[in-house]
Design a protein around this motif. Structure first.
Motif, PDB file in Angstrom:
ATOM      1  N   GLU A  93       0.822  -1.210   0.000  1.00 21.08           N
ATOM      2  CA  GLU A  93       0.000   0.000   0.000  1.00 21.08           C
ATOM      3  C   GLU A  93       0.856   1.262   0.000  1.00 21.08           C
ATOM      4  O   GLU A  93       0.435   2.315  -0.485  1.00 21.08           O
ATOM      5  CB  GLU A  93      -0.929  -0.005   1.216  1.00 21.08           C
ATOM      6  N   GLU A  94       2.078   1.149   0.551  1.00 23.58           N
ATOM      7  CA  GLU A  94       2.976   2.298   0.581  1.00 23.58           C
ATOM      8  C   GLU A  94       3.739   2.471  -0.732  1.00 23.58           C
ATOM      9  O   GLU A  94       4.472   3.454  -0.898  1.00 23.58           O
ATOM     10  CB  GLU A  94       3.969   2.157   1.743  1.00 23.58           C
ATOM     11  N   ASP A  95       3.614   1.491  -1.661  1.00 20.87           N
ATOM     12  CA  ASP A  95       4.226   1.598  -2.993  1.00 20.87           C
ATOM     13  C   ASP A  95       5.730   1.831  -2.885  1.00 20.87           C
ATOM     14  O   ASP A  95       6.282   2.772  -3.453  1.00 20.87           O
ATOM     15  CB  ASP A  95       3.559   2.724  -3.788  1.00 20.87           C
ATOM     16  N   ILE A  96       6.410   0.935  -2.120  1.00 19.27           N
ATOM     17  CA  ILE A  96       7.833   1.136  -1.855  1.00 19.27           C
ATOM     18  C   ILE A  96       8.718   0.325  -2.791  1.00 19.27           C
ATOM     19  O   ILE A  96       9.529   0.879  -3.530  1.00 19.27           O
ATOM     20  CB  ILE A  96       8.158   0.800  -0.378  1.00 19.27           C
ATOM     21  N   GLY A  97       8.622  -1.005  -2.757  1.00 16.64           N
ATOM     22  CA  GLY A  97       9.523  -1.809  -3.566  1.00 16.64           C
ATOM     23  C   GLY A  97       8.986  -3.202  -3.808  1.00 16.64           C
ATOM     24  O   GLY A  97       7.928  -3.578  -3.302  1.00 16.64           O
ATOM     25  N   GLN A  98       9.756  -3.960  -4.593  1.00 17.70           N
ATOM     26  CA  GLN A  98       9.328  -5.301  -4.998  1.00 17.70           C
ATOM     27  C   GLN A  98      10.283  -6.394  -4.531  1.00 17.70           C
ATOM     28  O   GLN A  98      10.107  -7.546  -4.901  1.00 17.70           O
ATOM     29  CB  GLN A  98       9.233  -5.354  -6.532  1.00 17.70           C
ATOM     30  N   ALA A  99      11.263  -6.060  -3.732  1.00 15.53           N
ATOM     31  CA  ALA A  99      12.260  -7.051  -3.329  1.00 15.53           C
ATOM     32  C   ALA A  99      12.712  -6.793  -1.902  1.00 15.53           C
ATOM     33  O   ALA A  99      12.643  -5.670  -1.398  1.00 15.53           O
ATOM     34  CB  ALA A  99      13.467  -7.023  -4.265  1.00 15.53           C
ATOM     35  N   CYS A 100      13.177  -7.866  -1.264  1.00 13.13           N
ATOM     36  CA  CYS A 100      13.729  -7.733   0.084  1.00 13.13           C
ATOM     37  C   CYS A 100      14.695  -8.879   0.345  1.00 13.13           C
ATOM     38  O   CYS A 100      14.784  -9.835  -0.442  1.00 13.13           O
ATOM     39  CB  CYS A 100      12.624  -7.721   1.144  1.00 13.13           C
ATOM     40  N   ILE A 101      15.426  -8.781   1.436  1.00 15.54           N
ATOM     41  CA  ILE A 101      16.365  -9.818   1.860  1.00 15.54           C
ATOM     42  C   ILE A 101      15.999 -10.221   3.287  1.00 15.54           C
ATOM     43  O   ILE A 101      15.860  -9.360   4.166  1.00 15.54           O
ATOM     44  CB  ILE A 101      17.818  -9.321   1.792  1.00 15.54           C
ATOM     45  N   VAL A 102      15.822 -11.525   3.497  1.00 15.54           N
ATOM     46  CA  VAL A 102      15.441 -12.051   4.806  1.00 15.54           C
ATOM     47  C   VAL A 102      16.388 -13.191   5.161  1.00 15.54           C
ATOM     48  O   VAL A 102      16.703 -14.038   4.319  1.00 15.54           O
ATOM     49  CB  VAL A 102      13.982 -12.553   4.811  1.00 15.54           C
ATOM     50  N   SER A 103      16.811 -13.221   6.415  1.00 17.28           N
ATOM     51  CA  SER A 103      17.686 -14.295   6.898  1.00 17.28           C
ATOM     52  C   SER A 103      17.273 -14.681   8.308  1.00 17.28           C
ATOM     53  O   SER A 103      17.182 -13.812   9.190  1.00 17.28           O
ATOM     54  CB  SER A 103      19.148 -13.837   6.886  1.00 17.28           C
ATOM     55  N   LYS A 156      27.089 -13.787   6.153  1.00 14.01           N
ATOM     56  CA  LYS A 156      26.336 -14.075   4.941  1.00 14.01           C
ATOM     57  C   LYS A 156      25.161 -15.001   5.267  1.00 14.01           C
ATOM     58  O   LYS A 156      24.998 -15.458   6.396  1.00 14.01           O
ATOM     59  CB  LYS A 156      27.228 -14.717   3.887  1.00 14.01           C
ATOM     60  N   GLY A 157      24.358 -15.292   4.216  1.00  7.47           N
ATOM     61  CA  GLY A 157      23.191 -16.153   4.371  1.00  7.47           C
ATOM     62  C   GLY A 157      21.907 -15.393   4.107  1.00  7.47           C
ATOM     63  O   GLY A 157      21.872 -14.163   4.051  1.00  7.47           O
ATOM     64  N   GLY A 158      20.808 -16.145   3.926  1.00  6.96           N
ATOM     65  CA  GLY A 158      19.513 -15.531   3.684  1.00  6.96           C
ATOM     66  C   GLY A 158      19.056 -15.664   2.249  1.00  6.96           C
ATOM     67  O   GLY A 158      19.743 -16.239   1.398  1.00  6.96           O
ATOM     68  N   ILE A 159      17.880 -15.123   1.983  1.00 12.51           N
ATOM     69  CA  ILE A 159      17.298 -15.210   0.651  1.00 12.51           C
ATOM     70  C   ILE A 159      17.065 -13.825   0.063  1.00 12.51           C
ATOM     71  O   ILE A 159      16.817 -12.854   0.785  1.00 12.51           O
ATOM     72  CB  ILE A 159      15.959 -15.982   0.666  1.00 12.51           C
ATOM     73  N   PHE A 160      17.182 -13.774  -1.242  1.00 10.53           N
ATOM     74  CA  PHE A 160      16.748 -12.605  -2.009  1.00 10.53           C
ATOM     75  C   PHE A 160      15.368 -12.948  -2.560  1.00 10.53           C
ATOM     76  O   PHE A 160      15.204 -13.955  -3.260  1.00 10.53           O
ATOM     77  CB  PHE A 160      17.729 -12.318  -3.149  1.00 10.53           C
ATOM     78  N   TYR A 161      14.375 -12.125  -2.238  1.00 11.56           N
ATOM     79  CA  TYR A 161      12.984 -12.407  -2.620  1.00 11.56           C
ATOM     80  C   TYR A 161      12.463 -11.279  -3.493  1.00 11.56           C
ATOM     81  O   TYR A 161      12.692 -10.090  -3.202  1.00 11.56           O
ATOM     82  CB  TYR A 161      12.123 -12.523  -1.366  1.00 11.56           C
ATOM     83  N   LYS A 162      11.743 -11.649  -4.551  1.00 16.60           N
ATOM     84  CA  LYS A 162      11.203 -10.624  -5.445  1.00 16.60           C
ATOM     85  C   LYS A 162       9.808 -11.027  -5.902  1.00 16.60           C
ATOM     86  O   LYS A 162       9.566 -12.186  -6.274  1.00 16.60           O
ATOM     87  CB  LYS A 162      12.114 -10.415  -6.659  1.00 16.60           C
ATOM     88  N   SER A 163       8.891 -10.058  -5.885  1.00 14.72           N
ATOM     89  CA  SER A 163       7.520 -10.306  -6.333  1.00 14.72           C
ATOM     90  C   SER A 163       6.853  -8.976  -6.647  1.00 14.72           C
ATOM     91  O   SER A 163       7.323  -7.924  -6.206  1.00 14.72           O
ATOM     92  CB  SER A 163       6.722 -11.039  -5.241  1.00 14.72           C
ATOM     93  N   PRO A 164       5.744  -9.000  -7.387  1.00 12.29           N
ATOM     94  CA  PRO A 164       4.989  -7.757  -7.581  1.00 12.29           C
ATOM     95  C   PRO A 164       4.352  -7.322  -6.265  1.00 12.29           C
ATOM     96  O   PRO A 164       4.140  -8.131  -5.361  1.00 12.29           O
ATOM     97  CB  PRO A 164       3.905  -8.142  -8.601  1.00 12.29           C
ATOM     98  N   LYS A 165       4.056  -6.048  -6.185  1.00 12.83           N
ATOM     99  CA  LYS A 165       3.293  -5.558  -5.047  1.00 12.83           C
ATOM    100  C   LYS A 165       1.822  -5.960  -5.198  1.00 12.83           C
ATOM    101  O   LYS A 165       1.339  -6.148  -6.323  1.00 12.83           O
ATOM    102  CB  LYS A 165       3.408  -4.032  -4.962  1.00 12.83           C
ATOM    103  N   LEU A 166       1.127  -6.091  -4.083  1.00  9.18           N
ATOM    104  CA  LEU A 166      -0.302  -6.366  -4.144  1.00  9.18           C
ATOM    105  C   LEU A 166      -1.012  -5.215  -4.858  1.00  9.18           C
ATOM    106  O   LEU A 166      -0.764  -4.048  -4.580  1.00  9.18           O
ATOM    107  CB  LEU A 166      -0.885  -6.502  -2.728  1.00  9.18           C
ATOM    108  N   GLY A 167      -1.887  -5.556  -5.794  1.00  6.92           N
ATOM    109  CA  GLY A 167      -2.641  -4.534  -6.501  1.00  6.92           C
ATOM    110  C   GLY A 167      -1.860  -3.795  -7.561  1.00  6.92           C
ATOM    111  O   GLY A 167      -2.367  -2.836  -8.156  1.00  6.92           O
ATOM    112  N   ILE A 210      11.455 -16.164  -6.279  1.00  4.78           N
ATOM    113  CA  ILE A 210      10.599 -15.246  -7.024  1.00  4.78           C
ATOM    114  C   ILE A 210       9.184 -15.785  -7.061  1.00  4.78           C
ATOM    115  O   ILE A 210       8.964 -16.993  -6.959  1.00  4.78           O
ATOM    116  CB  ILE A 210      11.113 -15.013  -8.471  1.00  4.78           C
ATOM    117  N   GLU A 211       8.236 -14.887  -7.194  1.00  7.24           N
ATOM    118  CA  GLU A 211       6.834 -15.297  -7.221  1.00  7.24           C
ATOM    119  C   GLU A 211       6.475 -15.898  -8.584  1.00  7.24           C
ATOM    120  O   GLU A 211       6.732 -15.290  -9.629  1.00  7.24           O
ATOM    121  CB  GLU A 211       5.921 -14.111  -6.929  1.00  7.24           C
ATOM    122  N   ALA A 212       5.881 -17.068  -8.571  1.00 11.22           N
ATOM    123  CA  ALA A 212       5.460 -17.721  -9.810  1.00 11.22           C
ATOM    124  C   ALA A 212       4.410 -16.869 -10.518  1.00 11.22           C
ATOM    125  O   ALA A 212       3.455 -16.389  -9.903  1.00 11.22           O
ATOM    126  CB  ALA A 212       4.887 -19.099  -9.502  1.00 11.22           C
ATOM    127  N   GLY A 213       4.619 -16.656 -11.808  1.00 13.14           N
ATOM    128  CA  GLY A 213       3.684 -15.864 -12.592  1.00 13.14           C
ATOM    129  C   GLY A 213       3.782 -14.377 -12.375  1.00 13.14           C
ATOM    130  O   GLY A 213       3.029 -13.615 -12.981  1.00 13.14           O
TER     131      GLY A 213
END
Length: 264
Positions: free
Chosen positions: A157-167, A194-205, A233-236
């Motif tokens: 809803e804040e229209d910030i970004g499409q990716a993040c890093i979580v560990s 080091k460690g963790g995942i790089f995650y990417k997906s579209p924003k909701l809406g 990454i998000e499928a589709g």
């Protein structure tokens, strides 16, 4: 006739090559695509004139592809055909990424152009679901992916970004105005190693006709240098350039590559 409104990066060239007929390649001044010569270069201050020119050339469809940064507007360079569009252009520049793109696309639609998505033009750029390559994903990484999905959803809803890093359940970085490359670069000297995942997906809406997330072989290199365990990454919802090379680089770097179904 299709016009490709092309920004920086390799996506415009891939889309152009996927079409049976050559699209008209148009580029905002200063943001030329990689490996593709624009047929038309325009300035935002002459957007109204550019729209008139597209109609005169017989263009009926447009597709936005590639990255641009928010340009500086020179008020003295705004021409008469663009002056009525200034309020919308100003609103777009001051909005978040999705809001800005919606505003720009509305200008084209108001002039009668059909806005098509990159995924519609090149559906093969969306990979199938599952773990690609030879490295499997751990239970801890699966939990991190679920955490990352919730984060992107919460911030949509804040229209910030499409990716993040979580560990290990901790959010280490969130993509913002400086983009994915800068976010990954910031991880090179992280205090926890080091460690963790790089995650990417579209924003909701998100309007999927523009700015659909994209990764490619360079993403694998950047993730390896940033010490990631893998890419999710998000499928589709995320396009992949040169999938074969991406998988090969992930395999060589010890990264898993998971095309994950959205769960929420």
């Amino acid at each position: 006739m299709l016009a490709l409104i092309a920004g920086m990066g390799a996506l415009p060239k891939a889309l152009s090559a996927s079409q049976t007929g050559k699209p008209l390649v148009c580029s905002l001044e200063g943001f030329s695509p990689d490996g593709l010569e624009p047929d038309v270069v325009f300035r935002l201050e002459q957007l109204g004139t550019f729209l008139i020119d597209l109609k005169a050339r017989g263009v009926s469809e447009v597709c936005f592809a590639g990255a641009i940064r928010r340009p500086q507007i020179d008020p003295a360079a705004i021409d008469a055909d663009t002056m009525p569009l200034v309020p919308i252009i100003s609103e777009a520049i001051g909005s978040g990424d999705d809001g800005a793109l919606r505003a720009v696309m509305s200008l084209f639609e108001d002039q009668g152009f059909n806005v098509r998505s990159a995924e519609e033009l090149a559906p093969d750029l969306l990979p199938g679901t599952g773990v690609l390559g030879c490295h499997q994903i751990s239970e801890a990484a699966q939990a991190d992916a679920a955490r990352a999905e919730r984060l992107i959803n919460a911030l949509s809803e804040e229209d910030i970004g499409q990716a993040c890093i979580v560990s290990d359940g901790q959010v280490l970085a969130m993509e913002a105005v400086f983009g994915t490359d800068w976010m990954l670069e910031s991880m090179k000297n992280r205090p926890d190693g080091k460690g963790g995942i790089f995650y990417k997906s579209p924003k909701l809406g998100q309007d999927r006709r523009a700015d659909l997330p994209l990764i490619g072989p360079d993403t694998a290199l950047a993730c390896a240098e940033a010490g990631m365990d893998g890419i999710v990454i998000e499928a589709g919802g995320v396009m992949v350039l040169d999938q074969e090379s991406l998988i090969a680089r992930c395999d060589a770097a010890g990264l898993f590559l998971w095309v994950r179904e959205r769960t929420t």
